[in-house]
Design an enzyme around this catalytic site. Structure first.
Site, mmCIF file in Angstrom:
data_model
loop_
_atom_site.group_PDB
_atom_site.id
_atom_site.type_symbol
_atom_site.label_atom_id
_atom_site.label_comp_id
_atom_site.label_asym_id
_atom_site.label_seq_id
_atom_site.Cartn_x
_atom_site.Cartn_y
_atom_site.Cartn_z
ATOM 1 C CG MET A 39 42.240 27.576 -11.106
ATOM 2 S SD MET A 39 40.433 26.715 -11.070
ATOM 3 C CE MET A 39 39.994 26.930 -9.318
ATOM 4 C CG ASP A 40 47.688 33.873 -10.379
ATOM 5 O OD1 ASP A 40 46.505 34.499 -8.716
ATOM 6 O OD2 ASP A 40 48.113 34.340 -9.976
ATOM 7 N N GLY A 41 43.999 34.834 -11.235
ATOM 8 C CA GLY A 41 43.933 36.139 -12.699
ATOM 9 C C GLY A 41 42.195 36.195 -12.837
ATOM 10 C CB SER A 215 47.916 35.210 -14.345
ATOM 11 O OG SER A 215 48.234 34.906 -12.474
#
Length: 267
Positions: A39-41, A215
Site C-alpha cells: 500500500m504505497d503512496g 504509486s
C-alpha cells in the site's frame, strides 16, 4: 440541502450497484486464492492534496477496507497487506506514533461484531515481529486476532511490523531448533521445512497468486520475497494507494484470468 443529500445518496447507490455487477462478472471467472498489496503512496497522496501525512495514512486505511471487501466479494480466500515495515520505525517519531495510534484504533474497529471481518467470516493474522510494537498496539493486535479466531471463510494478513528478511530468518531459526530437537547434532533442513515455518504458512495462507504495488514504484521493498515464486503475478499500478479503487483493480484481475485461461488451453 435536502435535494443535494438525496442526489448524493442516489449516486452512491448507483455506484454501489454498478460495482456489485462488475464484481459479480469477475467472480464468474478464475479467482486468485491469495492477493497481497503493497500500500504505497500515502505520503505523496497527502502532499498532492495538501493534507497532513497522518490524514494520508488514514485515507489509506479506508482504501484498505474497500479493497478488502471487493476481494471478499470476489471470494478471494486470503488477502495480505503491507501495513508497516520494520524499516518504517526509522521515520520521524510523530509519523510513527500516528501510525501506531491508527493501527490500534483500526485493528479493533475491523474486528467488532458486525463489522467487515465478522460479516465475511475472516480470520485476522497480524504477521511480523510483533514484539517490536508498543504494548498498547501489541495488545490490540492479540485481542483482534482472538476476536476473529473462530472465523473460517477467509484470511486477512495484516503485515506489521514486517520485512521478508525477518520472516525468513525467523523461519530458519525455527527449523534449526526443530532439527536439533529431533535429530541431535546432525541438522538437515530443506526448502519445504523453511516454507512450512514462514509466518504466512503457519497462519494457513495459500500460495501467493498476485502481488499488487501502487504509486508507480516497481520494487518489492522486502515484502514476501519467498512467497513471490514463479507462479506469482507482479502488478504495478501508478495510482497512489488512497486513490486505488475498483477501476484500477479490474484490469489486474482480468490479466490474471487471461493468463489462467491461456495456461489451461496450452495444457
Amino acid at each position: 440541502m435536502f435535494i443535494r443529500r438525496g442526489l448524493r445518496w442516489l449516486r452512491d447507490k448507483l455506484v454501489e450497484r454498478v460495482q456489485r455487477v462488475i464484481v459479480g462478472a469477475l467472480a464468474a471467472g478464475p479467482v486468485p486464492r491469495h492477493i497481497a498489496f503493497v500500500m504505497d503512496g500515502n505520503r505523496r497522496y497527502a502532499r498532492m492534496n495538501q493534507k497532513k501525512v497522518q490524514q494520508g495514512h488514514s485515507d489509506g486505511f479506508l482504501t484498505l477496507r474497500r479493497m478488502l471487501e471487493v476481494c471478499l466479494r470476489l471470494d478471494v480466500k486470503c488477502v495480505s497487506a503491507y501495513a508497516f515495515s520494520i524499516e518504517n520505525f526509522k521515520r520521524s517519531p510523530d509519523e510513527v506514533n500516528a501510525l501506531m495510534s491508527l493501527a490500534e484504533d483500526k485493528l479493533l474497529e475491523l474486528c467488532r461484531h458486525g463489522d467487515l471481518l465478522d460479516q465475511y467470516g475472516v480470520r485476522l493474522n497480524v504477521v511480523g515481529n510483533v514484539d517490536l510494537l508498543p504494548d498498547n498496539v501489541r495488545n490490540a493486535a492479540r485481542k483482534a486476532e482472538t476476536m476473529t479466531r473462530h472465523n473460517k471463510s477467509a484470511i486477512f494478513n495484516l503485515c506489521m511490523p514486517y520485512t521478508s528478511r525477518d520472516e525468513i530468518t525467523t523461519a530458519v531459526q525455527s527449523c534449526v531448533r526443530n532439527a536439533l530437537q529431533h535429530s541431535g547434532s546432525e541438522i538437515h533442513i530443506t526448502e519445504h521445512d523453511i516454507d512450512d515455518q514462514l509466518m504466512t504458512s503457519l497462519g494457513g495462507s495459500p500460495p501467493l497468486d498476485i502481488l499488487v504495488r501502487t504509486s508507480g514504484v516497481k520494487r518489492l521493498s522486502d515484502y514476501m520475497l519467498w512467497q513471490c515464486c514463479e507462479a506469482t503475478q507482479l502488478q504495478f499500478s501508478s495510482t497512489y494507494w488512497p486513490d486505488f479503487g475498483l477501476l484500477d483493480f479490474v484490469p489486474i484481475i482480468l490479466d490474471f484470468q487471461l493468463k489462467v485461461w491461456s495456461h489451461r488451453l496450452q495444457s
